[in-house]
Design a protein around this motif. Structure first.
Motif, short mmCIF file in Angstrom:
data_model
loop_
_atom_site.label_atom_id
_atom_site.label_comp_id
_atom_site.label_asym_id
_atom_site.label_seq_id
_atom_site.Cartn_x
_atom_site.Cartn_y
_atom_site.Cartn_z
N CYS A 42 0.86 -1.19 0.00
CA CYS A 42 0.00 0.00 0.00
C CYS A 42 0.89 1.23 0.00
N MET A 43 0.85 2.01 -1.07
CA MET A 43 1.70 3.18 -1.22
C MET A 43 0.95 4.44 -0.82
N VAL A 44 1.57 5.27 0.00
CA VAL A 44 0.96 6.51 0.49
C VAL A 44 1.68 7.69 -0.14
N PHE A 45 0.90 8.58 -0.75
CA PHE A 45 1.42 9.79 -1.37
C PHE A 45 0.82 11.00 -0.66
N SER A 46 1.68 11.90 -0.17
CA SER A 46 1.22 13.04 0.63
C SER A 46 1.58 14.35 -0.04
N CYS A 47 0.93 15.41 0.41
CA CYS A 47 1.15 16.75 -0.16
C CYS A 47 2.57 17.21 0.13
N ARG A 48 3.28 17.62 -0.91
CA ARG A 48 4.67 18.07 -0.72
C ARG A 48 4.74 19.36 0.07
#
Length: 462
Positions: A433-439
């Protein structure tokens, strides 16, 4: 014993090559959390358990509801992960639904980011910025002085000589002192936190490296004690979060990822070498040999298992702004590592055409932007298959299980009789499960914090 082939031997075989350290931090299970203080400390990263928040005002419980079945999910992992140059405390929460009917459906794994404004750390960041500005100004003046033409020698008997010299010496001393000031805000080790080192929080800094005055240094231990007391005083006994299902809480320790160096092999003269990107290539490249693309072998999975095999107990890979490690060659893989446009195949004799090797590059632009601020999202972390084994083991051990009423137990039996028993069992089937967050790590400045849902891409175990 087979005879030794001298052609395969080289002097480099006898060299003691060290492992290569990557930018990835690995999270490993480190035993059950039995301390009540650690269970209430948001800076203690954990596997399972009930969530602990940065504010006594709990987020809405609907945040952890599965978008497929609408039931509350269990916390898979909570990570303490403040950013070095941000004035906010920061924590990441990941929930997952274990019902069999919800597997391979969107919304069965969700991730949230919580921020809280840290006033004292913000003041330190401001002082750091002022010191950096003064240092740059002093360097600029020194550079201007060095480029000016030499002045004629002054009269040693002039009245203003001593005053001028004193002023000059003072300026030089200030420049040297400013230039020698170290940076005390290295928070690279903050990921995953730790209960035994409360000074690791943003409010703490090393007394040997802190550029602020001695009086402020003496106040920092008190600041850490205040922070720890404030976090420990937060209680969620009356919160709805304590009623949600939960696994047993485990400590989450961190260790750098190390990879063995690539073996040196002899290749024919003039042959093109395509290096593996493990530990060497930093561009996120993904090379696949063209003639193997038609073979029923999942190259992504082979690389995944090889990379994870160096540390099989890893439950999470953390590399903010890094490159994810894909689990399989599926739609998610093609989205993150799109195949380049190749030359068109001829109409005739296409089967005999030599196809050049494909080079797949990780493309962050394929990730949708943050819906709040419009900024780009970056990869932050990914959950690994061993996490499922760890959580399943805690269930078998009877740790942290929610007690069922007679009615709930009766309903579970009815579901099993109807062939729906998988819904009530631990049956997570994802590969990663890959999590992408606001830079930009956007927040609500007016309220001094935020509660934001981030993007999760799941590669399922087929």
């Amino acid at each position: 014993m087979a005879p030794r082939n001298d052609d395969d031997w080289s002097d480099s075989d006898d060299e003691d090559l060290s492992d290569i350290e990557t930018n990835v931090q690995l999270g490993l299970p480190d035993g059950p959390i039995e301390s009540s203080e650690d269970l209430r400390d948001v800076r203690v990263s954990r596997i399972g358990g009930h969530p602990v928040f940065l504010s006594s005002l709990s987020p809405p419980a609907a945040s952890a509801q599965c978008k497929s079945c609408g039931e509350p999910m269990s916390l898979l992992m909570q990570v303490w992960c403040p950013l070095e140059e941000s004035p906010n405390d920061r924590a990441l929460y990941i929930w997952g639904c274990a019902r069999g009917a919800c597997q391979k459906k969107d919304g069965s794994v969700r991730a949230w980011r919580q921020l809280r404004y840290n006033r004292k750390y913000a003041e330190k960041l401001a002082k750091k910025a002022e010191q950096q500005k003064a240092k740059e100004e002093a360097e600029r003046r020194a550079a201007e002085e060095a480029t000016r033409p030499s002045q004629p020698k002054s009269n040693p008997f002039s009245v203003c000589t001593q005053s001028s010299r004193r002023s000059s010496v003072t300026v030089i001393f200030v420049q040297m002192k400013t230039a020698a000031t170290p940076n005390p805000f290295d928070l690279g080790s903050q990921v995953f936190g730790g209960a035994s080192t409360p000074a690791d929080a943003k409010d703490g800094a090393s007394s040997d490296e802190d550029p602020v005055s001695d009086e402020e240094d003496s106040e920092e231990p008190q600041d850490d004690a205040d922070l720890a007391a404030r976090l420990a005083s937060m209680t969620f006994d009356d919160s709805k979060w304590t009623e949600t299902p939960a696994y047993g809480a485990l400590y989450l320790s961190t260790t750098p990822e190390y990879l063995p160096p690539a073996k040196k092999v002899k290749v024919p003269k003039g042959a093109e070498i395509n290096e593996d990107d493990e530990g060497k290539r930093k561009d996120g490249g993904w090379a696949l040999e063209g003639y193997e693309n038609s073979i029923e072998v999942d190259h992504a999975f082979e690389r995944f298992t090889k990379r994870v095999g160096y540390e099989g107990e890893q439950c999470i890979r953390y590399e903010l702004g890094g490159t994810p490690l894909p689990f399989a060659s599926d739609a998610v893989f093609n989205r993150l590592f799109p195949a380049p446009a190749g030359p068109p195949l001829p109409v005739t004799k296409a089967d005999f055409m030599v196809v050049p090797a494909q080079k797949r590059i990780y493309t962050p632009s394929a990730i949708p932007a943050c819906p709040r601020c419009g900024g780009p999202r970056v990869f932050e972390c990914q959950l690994m298959p061993n996490l499922i084994n760890v959580l399943r083991a805690s269930v078998k051990a009877g740790e942290g299980q929610k007690k069922m009423s007679d009615e709930e137990r009766r309903q579970q039996v009815l579901r099993e009789l109807k062939g729906e028993g998988a819904e009530g069992r631990i049956g997570m089937e994802w590969g990663t499960c890959m999590v992408f967050s606001c830079r930009k790590d956007c927040s609500d400045e007016a309220s001094g914090g935020c509660w934001r849902e981030e993007l999760v891409l799941v590669q399922w175990d087929e």
